[in-house]
Scaffold this active site. Structure first.
Site, short mmCIF file in Angstrom:
data_model
loop_
_atom_site.label_atom_id
_atom_site.label_comp_id
_atom_site.label_asym_id
_atom_site.label_seq_id
_atom_site.Cartn_x
_atom_site.Cartn_y
_atom_site.Cartn_z
N ALA A 192 50.03 24.28 10.00
CA ALA A 192 51.00 24.84 8.71
C ALA A 192 50.71 24.65 7.53
O ALA A 192 50.76 25.46 6.57
CB ALA A 192 52.64 24.66 9.21
N TYR B 233 50.11 20.01 10.48
CA TYR B 233 48.69 20.20 9.98
C TYR B 233 48.54 21.57 9.73
O TYR B 233 48.06 21.98 8.64
CB TYR B 233 47.51 19.43 10.70
CG TYR B 233 46.39 19.32 9.93
CD1 TYR B 233 46.16 18.51 8.71
CD2 TYR B 233 45.26 19.85 10.49
CE1 TYR B 233 44.94 18.12 8.38
CE2 TYR B 233 43.92 19.96 9.77
CZ TYR B 233 43.66 19.09 8.57
OH TYR B 233 42.33 18.98 8.14
P1 NAD Z 1 39.25 11.14 4.69
O1 NAD Z 1 40.25 10.49 5.63
O2 NAD Z 1 37.89 10.17 4.77
O3 NAD Z 1 39.60 11.81 3.40
C1 NAD Z 1 41.19 11.79 2.86
C2 NAD Z 1 40.87 11.11 1.66
O4 NAD Z 1 42.41 11.42 1.28
C3 NAD Z 1 41.09 9.79 1.89
O5 NAD Z 1 40.15 9.05 0.89
C4 NAD Z 1 42.51 9.15 1.74
O6 NAD Z 1 42.62 7.89 1.33
C5 NAD Z 1 42.95 10.21 0.74
N1 NAD Z 1 44.36 10.43 0.79
C6 NAD Z 1 45.20 10.53 2.01
N2 NAD Z 1 46.50 10.63 1.51
C7 NAD Z 1 46.49 10.37 -0.04
C8 NAD Z 1 47.68 9.99 -0.70
N3 NAD Z 1 48.69 10.29 -0.45
N4 NAD Z 1 47.19 9.67 -1.99
C9 NAD Z 1 45.95 9.72 -2.45
N5 NAD Z 1 44.91 9.85 -1.58
C10 NAD Z 1 45.13 10.02 -0.47
O7 NAD Z 1 39.01 12.47 5.70
P2 NAD Z 1 38.07 13.72 5.18
O8 NAD Z 1 37.60 14.37 6.52
O9 NAD Z 1 37.24 13.48 4.23
O10 NAD Z 1 39.30 14.68 4.59
C11 NAD Z 1 39.20 15.28 3.31
C12 NAD Z 1 39.98 16.74 3.59
O11 NAD Z 1 39.29 17.53 4.19
C13 NAD Z 1 41.35 16.50 3.89
O12 NAD Z 1 42.22 17.47 3.20
C14 NAD Z 1 41.17 17.06 5.42
O13 NAD Z 1 42.38 17.64 5.96
C15 NAD Z 1 40.08 17.97 5.27
N6 NAD Z 1 39.47 18.46 6.41
C16 NAD Z 1 39.06 17.58 7.23
C17 NAD Z 1 38.32 17.77 8.36
C18 NAD Z 1 37.60 17.02 9.30
O14 NAD Z 1 37.11 17.15 10.52
N7 NAD Z 1 37.64 15.54 9.01
C19 NAD Z 1 38.24 19.01 8.66
C20 NAD Z 1 38.77 20.20 8.13
C21 NAD Z 1 39.13 19.91 6.75
#
Ligand code: NAD
Length: 253
Positions: free
Chosen positions: A153, A151
């Site tokens: 990377a 993740y």
């Molecule tokens: P989340 O799981 O609610 O959101 C991720 C979304 O991406 C979901 O709606 C999921 O269905 C969608 N998704 C995943 N794989 C997919 C695919 N192959 N095709 C289409 N949609 C897909 O969680 P979140 O925290 O809202 O994550 C959003 C972004 O924020 C991500 O990129 C995550 O890496 C980043 N992020 C999250 C955090 C955290 O603590 N939650 C921290 C830093 C960064």
């Protein structure tokens, strides 16, 4: 409203940060396409937003499906002015236990899908001389942490993509930035909490407390706090900010 007449596409728009961002952009007057795999959550967010929203289903790792969804989205609201590359996955664990499949799935979703979506949206932005690409990276894109090698990377690679592409297109009116949040209270973090419970035998409350104490504010971020940083980068006055990696609530300093 400051984003009236703009069309934004948000990947992973049915939950968490993506859903909050879609609502933020729509509140500023943008028309919003929510792209994701499952129609039901996308439609629920679209219904909350109203006629300004369109739900398009595609797995972001399936380039053909993404191209079709972008076509349907353009038919509905026209060229994309704003692209929020938010869809992502996390799979933790010790380096020696992370499989090739883990690495492939994480890079396919967190990096290569963004190459696909950005190649589809960028030509229209360059043609009009205005565009915003915001990549949702992570504090893991700026520093290392144990048990998250794949993740971390992938998010470092996304930061590299952001910085280089920004230099390529800035003079043509398109900005490319990354927001880098610490832990956010979303379904992704629920999964992390569940993993901590499974591997350490801690209760849910104890596992959540472990995560909460990592952030400088002693709590998790809300999706809305991240969405407002993403949205802010899309506003007109931010045309001078590109190639930036903006830490949101993380301890990168
Ligand atoms: P989340 O799981 O609610 O959101 C991720 C979304 O991406 C979901 O709606 C999921 O269905 C969608 N998704 C995943 N794989 C997919 C695919 N192959 N095709 C289409 N949609 C897909 O969680 P979140 O925290 O809202 O994550 C959003 C972004 O924020 C991500 O990129 C995550 O890496 C980043 N992020 C999250 C955090 C955290 O603590 N939650 C921290 C830093 C960064």
């Amino acid at each position: 409203m400051s984003l009236s007449g703009k069309h934004a596409l948000v990947t992973g728009g049915g939950t968490g940060i993506g859903a909050a961002t879609a609502k933020w952009l729509a509140a500023q007057g943008a028309q919003v396409t929510l792209l994701g795999r499952r129609l039901e959550p996308l439609q629920a967010v679209a219904a909350e937003i109203g006629r300004q929203a369109f739900a398009a289903t595609a797995d972001v790792t399936d380039a053909g499906a993404v191209e079709n969804a972008f076509g349907a989205s353009r038919e509905r609201f026209g060229r994309h002015d704003i692209l929020v590359n938010n869809a992502g996955i996390a799979r933790g664990g010790p380096f020696l236990r992370q499989t090739d499949e883990d690495w492939s799935a994480i890079f396919a979703t967190n990096l290569f899908s963004i190459v696909t979506t950005t190649k589809l949206a960028l030509p229209g932005m360059l043609e009009s001389g205005w565009g915003r690409v915001v990549n949702v990276a992570s504090i893991a894109g700026l520093r290392g942490s144990p048990y998250t090698t794949a993740y971390t990377a992938s998010k470092h690679a996304l930061v590299g993509l952001t910085r280089s592409l920004a230099l390529e297109v800035w003079k043509k009116g398109v900005t490319v930035n990354a927001v880098c949040p610490g832990y956010v209270d979303t379904p992704m973090t629920d999964q992390t909490v569940a993993n901590i419970q499974k591997t350490t035998g801690r209760s849910e409350a104890e596992a959540r407390a472990e995560i909460e104490k990592l952030g400088p504010r002693g709590r998790m971020l809300t999706s809305e706090e991240v969405a407002s940083s993403i949205g802010w980068l899309c506003l007109e006055p931010q045309s001078a900010i590109s190639g930036a990696t903006i830490p949101v609530g993380g301890d990168s300093f």
